[in-house]
Design a protein around this motif. Structure first.
Motif, PDB file in Angstrom:
ATOM      1  N   ALA A  45     -26.712  -5.805 -56.626  1.00  0.00           N
ATOM      2  CA  ALA A  45     -25.283  -6.047 -56.819  1.00  0.00           C
ATOM      3  C   ALA A  45     -24.658  -6.400 -55.471  1.00  0.00           C
ATOM      4  N   GLY A  46     -23.385  -6.763 -55.505  1.00  0.00           N
ATOM      5  CA  GLY A  46     -22.673  -7.053 -54.268  1.00  0.00           C
ATOM      6  C   GLY A  46     -22.969  -8.447 -53.738  1.00  0.00           C
ATOM      7  N   VAL A  47     -22.414  -8.698 -52.551  1.00  0.00           N
ATOM      8  CA  VAL A  47     -22.433 -10.053 -51.967  1.00  0.00           C
ATOM      9  C   VAL A  47     -23.449 -10.142 -50.835  1.00  0.00           C
ATOM     10  N   SER A  48     -23.968 -11.343 -50.576  1.00  0.00           N
ATOM     11  CA  SER A  48     -24.673 -11.633 -49.316  1.00  0.00           C
ATOM     12  C   SER A  48     -23.941 -12.817 -48.686  1.00  0.00           C
ATOM     13  N   LEU A  49     -23.657 -12.718 -47.376  1.00  0.00           N
ATOM     14  CA  LEU A  49     -22.820 -13.726 -46.702  1.00  0.00           C
ATOM     15  C   LEU A  49     -23.704 -14.751 -45.995  1.00  0.00           C
ATOM     16  N   PHE A  50     -23.597 -16.013 -46.381  1.00  0.00           N
ATOM     17  CA  PHE A  50     -24.461 -17.085 -45.849  1.00  0.00           C
ATOM     18  C   PHE A  50     -23.715 -17.996 -44.883  1.00  0.00           C
ATOM     19  N   THR A  51     -24.307 -18.267 -43.712  1.00  0.00           N
ATOM     20  CA  THR A  51     -23.820 -19.327 -42.822  1.00  0.00           C
ATOM     21  C   THR A  51     -25.045 -20.140 -42.412  1.00  0.00           C
ATOM     22  N   PHE A  52     -25.047 -21.416 -42.778  1.00  0.00           N
ATOM     23  CA  PHE A  52     -26.212 -22.265 -42.500  1.00  0.00           C
ATOM     24  C   PHE A  52     -26.066 -22.967 -41.155  1.00  0.00           C
ATOM     25  N   GLY A  53     -27.194 -23.118 -40.440  1.00  0.00           N
ATOM     26  CA  GLY A  53     -27.207 -23.915 -39.222  1.00  0.00           C
ATOM     27  C   GLY A  53     -27.117 -25.396 -39.571  1.00  0.00           C
ATOM     28  N   SER A  65     -31.534 -19.288 -53.910  1.00  0.00           N
ATOM     29  CA  SER A  65     -32.091 -18.853 -55.202  1.00  0.00           C
ATOM     30  C   SER A  65     -32.758 -17.481 -55.064  1.00  0.00           C
ATOM     31  N   THR A  66     -33.349 -17.202 -53.897  1.00  0.00           N
ATOM     32  CA  THR A  66     -33.953 -15.876 -53.697  1.00  0.00           C
ATOM     33  C   THR A  66     -32.875 -14.796 -53.721  1.00  0.00           C
ATOM     34  N   PHE A  67     -31.792 -15.013 -52.969  1.00  0.00           N
ATOM     35  CA  PHE A  67     -30.746 -13.978 -52.886  1.00  0.00           C
ATOM     36  C   PHE A  67     -29.954 -13.841 -54.186  1.00  0.00           C
ATOM     37  N   GLU A  68     -29.948 -14.913 -55.017  1.00  0.00           N
ATOM     38  CA  GLU A  68     -29.259 -14.803 -56.317  1.00  0.00           C
ATOM     39  C   GLU A  68     -29.938 -13.785 -57.233  1.00  0.00           C
ATOM     40  N   PHE A  69     -31.203 -13.482 -56.969  1.00  0.00           N
ATOM     41  CA  PHE A  69     -31.898 -12.484 -57.797  1.00  0.00           C
ATOM     42  C   PHE A  69     -31.239 -11.107 -57.669  1.00  0.00           C
ATOM     43  N   PHE A  70     -30.662 -10.809 -56.498  1.00  0.00           N
ATOM     44  CA  PHE A  70     -30.164  -9.438 -56.295  1.00  0.00           C
ATOM     45  C   PHE A  70     -28.791  -9.373 -55.634  1.00  0.00           C
ATOM     46  N   SER A  71     -28.089 -10.519 -55.534  1.00  0.00           N
ATOM     47  CA  SER A  71     -26.754 -10.486 -54.930  1.00  0.00           C
ATOM     48  C   SER A  71     -25.990 -11.735 -55.327  1.00  0.00           C
ATOM     49  N   LYS A  72     -24.705 -11.752 -54.915  1.00  0.00           N
ATOM     50  CA  LYS A  72     -23.914 -12.970 -55.126  1.00  0.00           C
ATOM     51  C   LYS A  72     -23.785 -13.636 -53.753  1.00  0.00           C
ATOM     52  N   PRO A  73     -24.575 -14.695 -53.482  1.00  0.00           N
ATOM     53  CA  PRO A  73     -24.465 -15.352 -52.180  1.00  0.00           C
ATOM     54  C   PRO A  73     -23.128 -16.088 -52.047  1.00  0.00           C
ATOM     55  N   VAL A  74     -22.448 -15.879 -50.917  1.00  0.00           N
ATOM     56  CA  VAL A  74     -21.157 -16.540 -50.657  1.00  0.00           C
ATOM     57  C   VAL A  74     -21.239 -17.180 -49.276  1.00  0.00           C
ATOM     58  N   GLU A  75     -20.898 -18.473 -49.198  1.00  0.00           N
ATOM     59  CA  GLU A  75     -20.892 -19.133 -47.872  1.00  0.00           C
ATOM     60  C   GLU A  75     -19.650 -18.718 -47.102  1.00  0.00           C
ATOM     61  N   ILE A  76     -19.809 -18.451 -45.800  1.00  0.00           N
ATOM     62  CA  ILE A  76     -18.682 -17.957 -45.001  1.00  0.00           C
ATOM     63  C   ILE A  76     -18.656 -18.690 -43.652  1.00  0.00           C
ATOM     64  N   GLU A  77     -17.447 -19.065 -43.215  1.00  0.00           N
ATOM     65  CA  GLU A  77     -17.297 -19.760 -41.935  1.00  0.00           C
ATOM     66  C   GLU A  77     -17.439 -18.740 -40.808  1.00  0.00           C
ATOM     67  N   GLU A  78     -17.882 -19.218 -39.626  1.00  0.00           N
ATOM     68  CA  GLU A  78     -18.086 -18.337 -38.478  1.00  0.00           C
ATOM     69  C   GLU A  78     -16.833 -17.509 -38.165  1.00  0.00           C
ATOM     70  N   GLU A  79     -15.656 -18.145 -38.237  1.00  0.00           N
ATOM     71  CA  GLU A  79     -14.437 -17.415 -37.816  1.00  0.00           C
ATOM     72  C   GLU A  79     -14.059 -16.276 -38.766  1.00  0.00           C
TER      73      GLU A  79
END
Ligand SMILES: NC(=O)C1=CN([C@@H]2O[C@H](COP(=O)(O)OP(=O)(O)OC[C@H]3O[C@@H](n4cnc5c(N)ncnc54)[C@H](OP(=O)(O)O)[C@@H]3O)[C@@H](O)[C@H]2O)C=CC1
Ligand SMILES: O=C(O)[C@@H]1CCC=N1
Length: 267
Positions: A123-131, A144-158
């Motif tokens: 459950a819960g979120v995982s925060l993604f920032t791609f290079g 797709s891996t993190f969707e198995f056990f979390s809600k991946p959300v893209e987040i800006e550096e700031e």
């Protein structure tokens, strides 16, 4: 894909558990390494198909995706031991180590994924920032891996600090406030702490279910519970008068620590 995890403390072992228990990654596709070998061995005792790498270098040479799950000030030493290529992906799980920092330090593709202890319960979120150099293939694989056990959300550096304060530190902050509410219930109402804890846990599980089923938003919840002329309103006024700027102070403290960590980390 071969996954490598360096550091099997709270988060490294949480991620290993989540990968395997959610079915996202098979144990025989994961290699782990920890400074104190006994801690890695404990995980292997649980999941016998895990591989324990003999060194950070060897783990780096045999993994496609490498997670660094050590404290921020240990990143430098770990990265020094890795020799990576552009066909591999390095993942930072800590907010003060940005993708820009990593991109300068290594030749691989890079991503930052800040997890949360809630991911242990799938459950819960995982925060993604791609290079900038990330390929679509690695993006797809990790999301797709993190969707198995979390809600991946893209987040800006700031926004990483406030976002991580909510997603990753949030369970500790709310846990602290809830402990305070239980303690005060005992002090003022005489109820045992054990009984108040059971009531509290069930209330929180119920609250989470209301949110999960999107039955009420936070403002709707407050409105529904606060009976006109009733007790909740009196309690809310007392809270408003006493909470002051507690959360502003908390965010300021985490931001200042984040700033000091960033200054002290040299990759
Ligand atoms: N805890 C949380 O809820 C969250 C933490 N994070 C981030 O995750 C990271 C890890 O946190 P957490 O798991 O709580 O910390 P822990 O202290 O529990 O784990 C860190 C692990 O790193 C190992 N380690 C240290 N140096 C090395 C090294 N050179 N090689 C291999 N292993 C090493 C330690 O080994 P040893 O057994 O020898 O001590 C320990 O097992 C931090 O950067 C934090 O910011 C991100 C989101 C949430
Ligand atoms: O306390 C910490 O530094 C870590 C980062 C996010 C949650 N725990």
């Amino acid at each position: 894909m071969k996954y490598g995890i360096i550091g099997t403390g709270n988060m490294g072992s949480m991620l290993t558990h989540a990968f395997i228990s959610s079915g996202a990654v098979r144990a025989n596709n994961i290699a782990i390494y920890n400074r104190t070998p006994a801690k890695a061995q404990e995980l292997k005792n649980e999941f016998s198909e895990l591989a324990i790498a003999p060194s950070i270098k060897e783990l780096g040479n045999t993994s496609d995706i490498i997670f660094i799950c050590v404290k921020p000030h240990h990143y430098e030493a770990v990265i020094e031991d890795l020799t990576l290529s552009s066909s591999q992906c390095l993942v930072s799980i800590t907010s003060p180590v940005s993708v820009a920092d990593l991109e300068k330090a290594v030749s691989s593709q890079v991503v930052r994924i800040v997890p949360s202890i809630t991911n242990r319960a799938h459950a819960g979120v995982s925060l993604f920032t791609f290079g900038d150099n990330i390929t679509e293939a690695f993006k797809k694989e990790l999301l797709s891996t993190f969707e198995f056990f979390s809600k991946p959300v893209e987040i800006e550096e700031e926004h990483i600090r406030v976002a991580s304060d909510i997603v990753s530190c949030g369970p500790a902050f709310l846990g602290f406030l809830i402990e305070n509410m239980i303690d005060s219930a005992h002090k003022i109402g005489g109820i045992s702490e054990d009984k108040a804890t059971v009531l509290m846990e069930e209330m929180i599980i119920g609250l989470a279910a209301l949110l999960d089923k999107k039955i009420y938003s936070f403002p709707e919840l407050i409105k529904k519970v606060t009976v006109k002329g009733g007790v909740t309103g009196e309690g809310l006024v007392a809270l408003e008068e006493n909470i002051d700027d507690a959360f502003l102070a908390m965010y300021q403290a985490t931001h200042y620590k984040h700033y000091r960590d960033k200054l002290s980390i040299k990759l």
